[in-house]
Design a protein around this motif. Structure first.
Motif, PDB file in Angstrom:
ATOM      1  N   ALA A 367     -49.795 -22.797  50.903  1.00  0.00           N
ATOM      2  CA  ALA A 367     -48.334 -22.847  50.900  1.00  0.00           C
ATOM      3  C   ALA A 367     -47.812 -24.125  50.251  1.00  0.00           C
ATOM      4  N   ARG A 368     -48.714 -24.965  49.780  1.00  0.00           N
ATOM      5  CA  ARG A 368     -48.427 -26.244  49.142  1.00  0.00           C
ATOM      6  C   ARG A 368     -47.627 -27.177  50.042  1.00  0.00           C
ATOM      7  N   PHE A 369     -48.049 -27.259  51.296  1.00  0.00           N
ATOM      8  CA  PHE A 369     -47.521 -28.309  52.161  1.00  0.00           C
ATOM      9  C   PHE A 369     -47.989 -29.660  51.626  1.00  0.00           C
ATOM     10  N   ARG A 370     -49.145 -29.633  51.013  1.00  0.00           N
ATOM     11  CA  ARG A 370     -49.715 -30.808  50.361  1.00  0.00           C
ATOM     12  C   ARG A 370     -50.417 -30.324  49.102  1.00  0.00           C
ATOM     13  N   ASP A 371     -50.818 -31.276  48.269  1.00  0.00           N
ATOM     14  CA  ASP A 371     -51.587 -30.934  47.074  1.00  0.00           C
ATOM     15  C   ASP A 371     -53.051 -31.269  47.293  1.00  0.00           C
ATOM     16  N   VAL A 372     -53.915 -30.453  46.696  1.00  0.00           N
ATOM     17  CA  VAL A 372     -55.360 -30.654  46.839  1.00  0.00           C
ATOM     18  C   VAL A 372     -55.770 -31.956  46.162  1.00  0.00           C
ATOM     19  N   ASP A 373     -56.886 -32.529  46.614  1.00  0.00           N
ATOM     20  CA  ASP A 373     -57.436 -33.715  45.949  1.00  0.00           C
ATOM     21  C   ASP A 373     -58.190 -33.309  44.681  1.00  0.00           C
ATOM     22  N   THR A 374     -59.046 -32.306  44.816  1.00  0.00           N
ATOM     23  CA  THR A 374     -59.743 -31.753  43.648  1.00  0.00           C
ATOM     24  C   THR A 374     -59.772 -30.239  43.792  1.00  0.00           C
ATOM     25  N   GLY A 375     -60.005 -29.553  42.674  1.00  0.00           N
ATOM     26  CA  GLY A 375     -60.032 -28.092  42.702  1.00  0.00           C
ATOM     27  C   GLY A 375     -58.660 -27.513  42.417  1.00  0.00           C
ATOM     28  N   THR A 376     -58.549 -26.197  42.543  1.00  0.00           N
ATOM     29  CA  THR A 376     -57.280 -25.508  42.264  1.00  0.00           C
ATOM     30  C   THR A 376     -57.056 -24.404  43.285  1.00  0.00           C
ATOM     31  N   ILE A 377     -55.783 -24.126  43.516  1.00  0.00           N
ATOM     32  CA  ILE A 377     -55.362 -22.957  44.293  1.00  0.00           C
ATOM     33  C   ILE A 377     -54.380 -22.193  43.415  1.00  0.00           C
ATOM     34  N   ARG A 378     -54.691 -20.935  43.127  1.00  0.00           N
ATOM     35  CA  ARG A 378     -53.856 -20.129  42.246  1.00  0.00           C
ATOM     36  C   ARG A 378     -53.330 -18.901  42.977  1.00  0.00           C
ATOM     37  N   ILE A 379     -52.101 -18.579  42.657  1.00  0.00           N
ATOM     38  CA  ILE A 379     -51.495 -17.335  43.140  1.00  0.00           C
ATOM     39  C   ILE A 379     -51.122 -16.529  41.901  1.00  0.00           C
ATOM     40  N   GLY A 380     -51.656 -15.314  41.833  1.00  0.00           N
ATOM     41  CA  GLY A 380     -51.414 -14.522  40.632  1.00  0.00           C
ATOM     42  C   GLY A 380     -51.909 -15.231  39.384  1.00  0.00           C
ATOM     43  N   ASP A 381     -53.027 -15.973  39.501  1.00  0.00           N
ATOM     44  CA  ASP A 381     -53.655 -16.694  38.400  1.00  0.00           C
ATOM     45  C   ASP A 381     -52.794 -17.849  37.880  1.00  0.00           C
ATOM     46  N   VAL A 382     -51.838 -18.338  38.704  1.00  0.00           N
ATOM     47  CA  VAL A 382     -51.023 -19.501  38.342  1.00  0.00           C
ATOM     48  C   VAL A 382     -51.252 -20.573  39.408  1.00  0.00           C
ATOM     49  N   ASP A 383     -51.601 -21.768  38.965  1.00  0.00           N
ATOM     50  CA  ASP A 383     -51.798 -22.886  39.886  1.00  0.00           C
ATOM     51  C   ASP A 383     -50.506 -23.114  40.674  1.00  0.00           C
ATOM     52  N   VAL A 384     -50.631 -23.264  41.985  1.00  0.00           N
ATOM     53  CA  VAL A 384     -49.429 -23.446  42.815  1.00  0.00           C
ATOM     54  C   VAL A 384     -48.646 -24.680  42.383  1.00  0.00           C
ATOM     55  N   ARG A 385     -49.302 -25.659  41.757  1.00  0.00           N
ATOM     56  CA  ARG A 385     -48.613 -26.863  41.285  1.00  0.00           C
ATOM     57  C   ARG A 385     -47.767 -26.585  40.057  1.00  0.00           C
ATOM     58  N   ASP A 386     -47.998 -25.420  39.414  1.00  0.00           N
ATOM     59  CA  ASP A 386     -47.207 -25.040  38.238  1.00  0.00           C
ATOM     60  C   ASP A 386     -46.090 -24.066  38.590  1.00  0.00           C
ATOM     61  N   ILE A 387     -45.923 -23.785  39.884  1.00  0.00           N
ATOM     62  CA  ILE A 387     -44.868 -22.873  40.341  1.00  0.00           C
ATOM     63  C   ILE A 387     -43.740 -23.714  40.927  1.00  0.00           C
ATOM     64  N   ASP A 388     -42.506 -23.396  40.554  1.00  0.00           N
ATOM     65  CA  ASP A 388     -41.368 -24.105  41.132  1.00  0.00           C
ATOM     66  C   ASP A 388     -41.411 -23.979  42.659  1.00  0.00           C
ATOM     67  N   PRO A 389     -41.249 -25.094  43.412  1.00  0.00           N
ATOM     68  CA  PRO A 389     -41.369 -25.028  44.878  1.00  0.00           C
ATOM     69  C   PRO A 389     -40.469 -23.981  45.508  1.00  0.00           C
ATOM     70  N   HIS A 390     -39.247 -23.806  44.987  1.00  0.00           N
ATOM     71  CA  HIS A 390     -38.349 -22.797  45.557  1.00  0.00           C
ATOM     72  C   HIS A 390     -38.924 -21.400  45.364  1.00  0.00           C
ATOM     73  N   VAL A 391     -39.457 -21.134  44.173  1.00  0.00           N
ATOM     74  CA  VAL A 391     -40.072 -19.834  43.900  1.00  0.00           C
ATOM     75  C   VAL A 391     -41.311 -19.649  44.765  1.00  0.00           C
ATOM     76  N   LEU A 392     -42.092 -20.706  44.931  1.00  0.00           N
ATOM     77  CA  LEU A 392     -43.301 -20.617  45.747  1.00  0.00           C
ATOM     78  C   LEU A 392     -42.957 -20.258  47.187  1.00  0.00           C
ATOM     79  N   HIS A 393     -41.903 -20.874  47.732  1.00  0.00           N
ATOM     80  CA  HIS A 393     -41.525 -20.596  49.119  1.00  0.00           C
ATOM     81  C   HIS A 393     -41.006 -19.169  49.278  1.00  0.00           C
ATOM     82  N   GLN A 394     -40.443 -18.616  48.211  1.00  0.00           N
ATOM     83  CA  GLN A 394     -40.043 -17.209  48.258  1.00  0.00           C
ATOM     84  C   GLN A 394     -41.255 -16.292  48.159  1.00  0.00           C
ATOM     85  N   HIS A 395     -42.275 -16.754  47.447  1.00  0.00           N
ATOM     86  CA  HIS A 395     -43.455 -15.935  47.190  1.00  0.00           C
ATOM     87  C   HIS A 395     -44.436 -15.979  48.359  1.00  0.00           C
TER      88      HIS A 395
END
Length: 562
Positions: A367-395
């Protein structure tokens, strides 16, 4: 310094200078009264005009600083609110609500004394007596020097007798008060449990000990300062003024060196000096408090924010892919070690493991309460860090084990994720969450306000939160044992509603009761931040590993998993 503050200080300076007018007029008034001349009334008008002008200029300066203070407080609270909205949600796990409230409410209020009062009042308290002493020196330089003896003696005595830096002493007192406040909160929060186990006296003893420690330290810190102040204060008393001003003045009048009017006015000036010195001391304390409050406010405003992508991307699906994720709340103590898994769209993934294994941490990273130190977390093949936080919270929706409801109506609480929802939509999801009937029993039904006429139990609060999540209709849903606080009578109905919600969506469940996740498409077993097993319920039981051991333990305790 802002222009309005500079203007206010200039007005106060002019007001302090204007205070010389009534003092000079007073010499003519006293002289006229003692000599019986007809020059009294013009001096009286000069006295009234000068005093009124000084008061008017000082009042106008305070009015300006109060207007500035209103603007500063409103602007700071807006900045702090915006800042809090941009901080990672995980920041709030490590920052108590008391700390946030102290900064946003108490510290901003503390700046009121600094902005609205301290600067102007210290200027007046310093400059007005200086003007008075200058007037005294122009009246008779010998009397002027005499009226300075008391204040100079006070400052010398206090600096000699008072050990240490007063700012250090006050900082330590503030720190000790924080420790007592923490003990009070701990005692109040735990009193119910302490009383249940007949240990209320134990909690009281701990609080009393903290209070006694503070009293002892306060006495140790303050007593030398107060003793020095008490001794030095004698230099400002009426007897000292009589000895240093009235006595020499009377002798000078008798010798024909000075006039009675001069002695009277200089004595008045000397008597006013102690109050101004005490005002300076109080103002300096306000400045010190304001500086400490400002430091805490600046520290919060400097907290690192959740980075916002410059070119945000929209997730195309609901697959959750975790690759090589390592994370720690502190750099030298990782909680997760190289975690990798895939939660396919429309599937249910359960995270299980002992307390402290990293389940909640992993879910919060999704849910990106925090960002990972290493590695990636993707939703729909998009890194959560590349998703606008407002859109992420809706998703991504998340149901916590102990949700909170803002102090607004039940209707607005349910519609938080969809403000445009109709009453029918709201009532429908409330029925799915088995809370509609309870809401209708409230004094104003769906218009009842949480904390006012809507007092809900933990299970009822959870059901309102479930209704809110159902209405928001997220594509990825994280459940932190969402039915743990629900009574058994409604658990089946809520489970059915959640099952309906999960269709076509990715669900990640943090499970403590293994009987609730036997239907999961995959179960991921975490141990000390690492994935040690992965599979469905039956295959993990057959493997006879960590999961099977957890299952046997729960079955043995409950007599059968639910």
């Amino acid at each position: 310094m802002s222009v309005p503050i500079a203007v206010a200080l200039l007005l106060q300076i002019l007001g302090s200078l204007a205070s010389a007018i009534p003092l000079r007029a007073m010499t003519r008034i006293v002289d006229g009264l003692t000599r019986g001349t007809d020059t009294v009334w013009p001096a009286v008008w000069w006295f009234i005009g000068g005093l009124g002008g000084a008061l008017a200029l000082g009042s106008l300066a305070l009015l300006i600083t109060h207007l500035v203070d209103l603007r500063v407080q409103a602007g700071l609270r807006e900045q702090l609110a915006n800042k809090l909205s941009r901080l990672p949600l995980g920041w709030f796990d490590q920052s108590s609500s008391g700390r946030v409230r102290r900064i946003v409410q108490d510290d901003v209020a503390t700046l009121h004394h600094l902005v609205a009062h301290a600067l102007v009042e210290i200027t007046a308290a310093v400059l007005t007596p200086v003007v008075g002493v200058i007037v005294a020196l122009t009246i008779d330089w010998r009397l002027g020097l005499c009226c300075m003896i008391g204040p100079v003696a006070y400052m010398v005595l206090f600096s000699v007798l008072a050990p240490g830096d007063m700012r250090t002493v006050m900082a330590r007192i503030a720190e000790a008060l924080s420790e007592v406040s923490a003990a009070v909160i701990e005692f109040v929060d735990g009193i119910a449990v302490l009383r249940i186990f007949g240990a209320a006296e134990t909690g009281s003893i701990r609080f009393t000990r903290a209070s006694d420690d503070f009293t002892s330290e306060f006495r140790t810190l303050v007593t030398p300062q107060m003793r020095a102040h008490a001794v030095a204060l004698t230099a400002l008393g009426l007897p000292v003024v009589a000895l240093t001003v009235v006595g020499p003045g009377a002798a000078m009048v008798a010798a024909g060196w000075s006039e009675v009017a001069d002695v009277v006015v200089v004595t008045m000036i000397a008597l006013s000096l102690p109050a101004t010195l005490l005002t300076v001391g109080a103002g300096q304390q306000h400045v010190s408090d304001g500086q400490e409050a400002a430091a805490r406010i600046v520290a919060l405003l400097d907290e690192p924010e959740l980075p916002v992508p410059q070119q945000p991307r929209e997730p195309a699906g609901s697959d959750v892919t975790i690759e090589g994720v390592t994370f720690g709340y502190t750099p030298d103590q990782p909680v997760l070690h190289g975690v990798s898994l895939v939660a396919r769209e429309g599937s249910v993934t359960a995270l299980v493991g002992a307390s402290g294994s990293g389940k909640s941490t992993l879910a919060s990273l999704i849910a990106r309460f925090r960002d990972v130190d290493t590695g990636t977390i993707r939703i729909g093949d998009v890194d959560v860090r590349d998703i606008d936080p407002h859109v992420l919270h809706q998703h991504v929706g998340i149901l916590l084990q102990s949700p909170s409801l803002p102090a607004m109506s039940i209707r607005d609480n349910i519609a938080l994720g969809r403000p445009d929802a109709t009453d029918e939509d709201i009532q429908h999801v409330a029925s799915q969450a088995a809370i509609d009937a309870r809401i209708r029993e409230l004094p104003r039904g769906y218009d009842s306000v949480v904390g006012e006429d809507a007092r809900l139990s933990g299970g009822e609060t959870q059901r309102v939160a479930i209704a809110r999540a159902i209405l928001a209709d997220p594509r990825v849903l994280i459940l932190d044992e969402a039915t743990s606080a629900v009574d058994p009578e409604n658990e089946a109905a809520i489970g059915q509603a959640l099952a309906e919600l999960t269709r076509g969506r990715t669900v990640i469940m943090i499970a403590h009761r293994l009987g609730t996740i036997t239907h999961a498409d995959q179960i991921v077993v975490l141990d000390q931040g690492r994935i040690v097993e992965q599979g469905d319920h039956e295959s993990l039981l057959a493997a006879d590993g960590h999961y099977a051991a957890l299952w046997r333990n729960q079955t043995a305790v409950t007599g059968g998993a639910r």
